[in-house]
Every structure is written in structure tokens, then in C-alpha cells.
Design a protein around this motif. Sequence first.
Motif, PDB file in Angstrom:
ATOM      1  N   GLU A 140     -30.383 -28.414 -14.349  1.00 30.77           N
ATOM      2  CA  GLU A 140     -29.580 -27.969 -13.208  1.00 30.77           C
ATOM      3  C   GLU A 140     -29.522 -26.448 -13.278  1.00 30.77           C
ATOM      4  N   ASP A 141     -30.532 -25.835 -12.716  1.00 31.83           N
ATOM      5  CA  ASP A 141     -30.699 -24.385 -12.797  1.00 31.83           C
ATOM      6  C   ASP A 141     -30.231 -23.709 -11.502  1.00 31.83           C
ATOM      7  N   LEU A 142     -29.035 -24.068 -11.077  1.00 28.56           N
ATOM      8  CA  LEU A 142     -28.476 -23.523  -9.845  1.00 28.56           C
ATOM      9  C   LEU A 142     -27.380 -22.516 -10.167  1.00 28.56           C
ATOM     10  N   GLY A 143     -27.127 -21.642  -9.238  1.00 23.52           N
ATOM     11  CA  GLY A 143     -26.037 -20.689  -9.412  1.00 23.52           C
ATOM     12  C   GLY A 143     -26.419 -19.552 -10.333  1.00 23.52           C
ATOM     13  N   MET A 144     -25.436 -19.071 -11.082  1.00 30.84           N
ATOM     14  CA  MET A 144     -25.626 -17.909 -11.951  1.00 30.84           C
ATOM     15  C   MET A 144     -26.214 -18.363 -13.285  1.00 30.84           C
ATOM     16  N   VAL A 145     -27.516 -18.218 -13.434  1.00 30.43           N
ATOM     17  CA  VAL A 145     -28.188 -18.559 -14.690  1.00 30.43           C
ATOM     18  C   VAL A 145     -28.893 -17.310 -15.212  1.00 30.43           C
ATOM     19  N   PRO A 146     -29.002 -17.166 -16.522  1.00 29.56           N
ATOM     20  CA  PRO A 146     -29.712 -16.006 -17.074  1.00 29.56           C
ATOM     21  C   PRO A 146     -31.152 -15.953 -16.564  1.00 29.56           C
ATOM     22  N   ASN A 147     -31.703 -14.749 -16.465  1.00 24.98           N
ATOM     23  CA  ASN A 147     -33.060 -14.552 -15.941  1.00 24.98           C
ATOM     24  C   ASN A 147     -34.127 -15.301 -16.728  1.00 24.98           C
ATOM     25  N   CYS A 148     -33.869 -15.580 -17.991  1.00 23.34           N
ATOM     26  CA  CYS A 148     -34.875 -16.235 -18.828  1.00 23.34           C
ATOM     27  C   CYS A 148     -34.986 -17.738 -18.545  1.00 23.34           C
ATOM     28  N   VAL A 149     -34.017 -18.327 -17.885  1.00 24.35           N
ATOM     29  CA  VAL A 149     -33.977 -19.784 -17.704  1.00 24.35           C
ATOM     30  C   VAL A 149     -35.221 -20.335 -17.005  1.00 24.35           C
ATOM     31  N   PRO A 150     -35.655 -19.814 -15.859  1.00 18.11           N
ATOM     32  CA  PRO A 150     -36.849 -20.385 -15.221  1.00 18.11           C
ATOM     33  C   PRO A 150     -38.090 -20.342 -16.111  1.00 18.11           C
ATOM     34  N   THR A 151     -38.286 -19.256 -16.829  1.00 16.68           N
ATOM     35  CA  THR A 151     -39.455 -19.129 -17.705  1.00 16.68           C
ATOM     36  C   THR A 151     -39.400 -20.154 -18.831  1.00 16.68           C
ATOM     37  N   VAL A 152     -38.248 -20.285 -19.474  1.00 15.94           N
ATOM     38  CA  VAL A 152     -38.100 -21.245 -20.573  1.00 15.94           C
ATOM     39  C   VAL A 152     -38.283 -22.675 -20.055  1.00 15.94           C
ATOM     40  N   MET A 153     -37.701 -22.974 -18.892  1.00 17.00           N
ATOM     41  CA  MET A 153     -37.860 -24.321 -18.337  1.00 17.00           C
ATOM     42  C   MET A 153     -39.322 -24.630 -18.057  1.00 17.00           C
ATOM     43  N   LYS A 154     -40.040 -23.655 -17.522  1.00 21.20           N
ATOM     44  CA  LYS A 154     -41.464 -23.851 -17.224  1.00 21.20           C
ATOM     45  C   LYS A 154     -42.254 -24.059 -18.520  1.00 21.20           C
ATOM     46  N   GLN A 155     -41.961 -23.249 -19.551  1.00 18.63           N
ATOM     47  CA  GLN A 155     -42.652 -23.387 -20.837  1.00 18.63           C
ATOM     48  C   GLN A 155     -42.415 -24.764 -21.450  1.00 18.63           C
ATOM     49  N   LEU A 156     -41.214 -25.297 -21.281  1.00 19.46           N
ATOM     50  CA  LEU A 156     -40.859 -26.589 -21.870  1.00 19.46           C
ATOM     51  C   LEU A 156     -41.180 -27.770 -20.946  1.00 19.46           C
ATOM     52  N   GLY A 157     -41.663 -27.492 -19.742  1.00 22.44           N
ATOM     53  CA  GLY A 157     -41.987 -28.561 -18.804  1.00 22.44           C
ATOM     54  C   GLY A 157     -40.758 -29.256 -18.253  1.00 22.44           C
ATOM     55  N   ILE A 158     -39.658 -28.540 -18.154  1.00 13.71           N
ATOM     56  CA  ILE A 158     -38.419 -29.105 -17.622  1.00 13.71           C
ATOM     57  C   ILE A 158     -38.387 -28.867 -16.113  1.00 13.71           C
ATOM     58  N   LEU A 159     -38.169 -29.921 -15.365  1.00 14.14           N
ATOM     59  CA  LEU A 159     -38.144 -29.822 -13.917  1.00 14.14           C
ATOM     60  C   LEU A 159     -36.929 -29.021 -13.443  1.00 14.14           C
ATOM     61  N   SER A 160     -37.145 -28.200 -12.417  1.00 24.35           N
ATOM     62  CA  SER A 160     -36.036 -27.462 -11.806  1.00 24.35           C
ATOM     63  C   SER A 160     -35.428 -28.313 -10.697  1.00 24.35           C
ATOM     64  N   LEU A 161     -34.237 -27.962 -10.276  1.00 22.35           N
ATOM     65  CA  LEU A 161     -33.567 -28.651  -9.185  1.00 22.35           C
ATOM     66  C   LEU A 161     -33.591 -27.744  -7.965  1.00 22.35           C
ATOM     67  N   GLU A 162     -34.145 -28.232  -6.871  1.00 24.97           N
ATOM     68  CA  GLU A 162     -34.282 -27.446  -5.650  1.00 24.97           C
ATOM     69  C   GLU A 162     -33.487 -28.119  -4.533  1.00 24.97           C
ATOM     70  N   ILE A 163     -32.477 -27.408  -4.043  1.00 25.35           N
ATOM     71  CA  ILE A 163     -31.623 -27.944  -2.985  1.00 25.35           C
ATOM     72  C   ILE A 163     -31.769 -27.059  -1.753  1.00 25.35           C
ATOM     73  N   GLN A 164     -32.094 -27.677  -0.642  1.00 24.93           N
ATOM     74  CA  GLN A 164     -32.443 -26.940   0.567  1.00 24.93           C
ATOM     75  C   GLN A 164     -31.380 -25.936   0.997  1.00 24.93           C
TER      76      GLN A 164
END
Length: 175
Positions: free
Chosen positions: A6-30
Motif C-alpha cells: 500500500e504505497d499511497l500517500g506520503m511514502v519515502p522516495n525510496c519505496v517505489p524503487t525497493v518495491m520494484k527490486q523486490l517484485g512487490i506490486l504497487s497499488l494504483e487507485i484512479q
Amino acid sequence: MLICGEDLGMVPNCVPTVMKQLGILSLEIQRMPKNSNREFFHPSEAPYLSVVTPSTHDMSTIRGWWEEDRDKTIRFFNHELGQWGEAPQACEPWVNKSVILQHLHSPAMWSIFQLQDLFGMSETLRRENPNDERINVPADPKHYWRYRMHIPLEQLMKERDFNDALKSYLHSSGR
């Protein structure tokens, strides 16, 4: 187990990169774009390693949201759904279906929906009042986990028109 962050709202800048490296799906809400320069996120722009959804248990359903902010609804109707002119006052079944189809045709690995959002495509299955579809209102301690499906599963199984239509949407989207 497949993990979704659940990578929504105020998350540190490193979160998307780490999630991608670990193959963790992001949550996308329109209606909650991660790009602060955009008012909405379009499901067609979702990365493969993501889950797209029009709403979650902590927010209004498609129909409930439609009635919250008229100006925003008109912008969504015009720019995200590609419909011009005045948006319907209430979220008509065809409008709700358009939102669902956008999500189904997304390149995201997963497209998930609350039952209420799926029922919103049917004039006969959806509740009369969209506010009755809401599960949680996080700011209201008396409004947690209040939603109950208003029809028995046995009846839903007999709803041939609805089930056949949903099956065809799933099939045509490749899901």
C-alpha cells in the motif's frame, strides 16, 4: 502468496524503487494519483507489477464518489472517460461500467473490485442509496466495517444477465 504494497500517500522516495527490486506490486487507485501534478490516474498507465482498483474499503465506492464533488466529477467524466458535456447527476450504470472496463483493460497484473462497484453496473442489483455501499469511513469511529451484501449469494448466482455480462467483460479483457 503475492504481496501488494500500500504505497499511497506520503511514502519515502525510496519505496517505489525497493518495491520494484523486490517484485512487490504497487497499488494504483484512479482517484488517488501518485503524481501530484495530476488529478486522476488512468488505469491504462499502470505498470504491470501493480494492482488497479477504483476504490478500497476505506473510501467511497464509484457511485458514492460520483456525488461528492460535482466539479471534480465533471472533469473526470470529460477527461478520464472521454465524454463531453455535463456529467449525469448520479453515476448511471453505463458510467460505472466504463470505469470498471478501464480497470479491466489495464496492463496491471491484477484488477480488483469491491462487489459494490461491480453491482453499480446493474440497475437492479445496486443499492438505491450509494452511501449505503460504503464499508469504512476512517474518520468516523462508529462507521467501521458496516457494509453487508444486500442480496443472498444464491440470488446472485441466478442473475444470468449480470453474470454473463461480467463474464464477457473478463473474457474480452483477457483476465
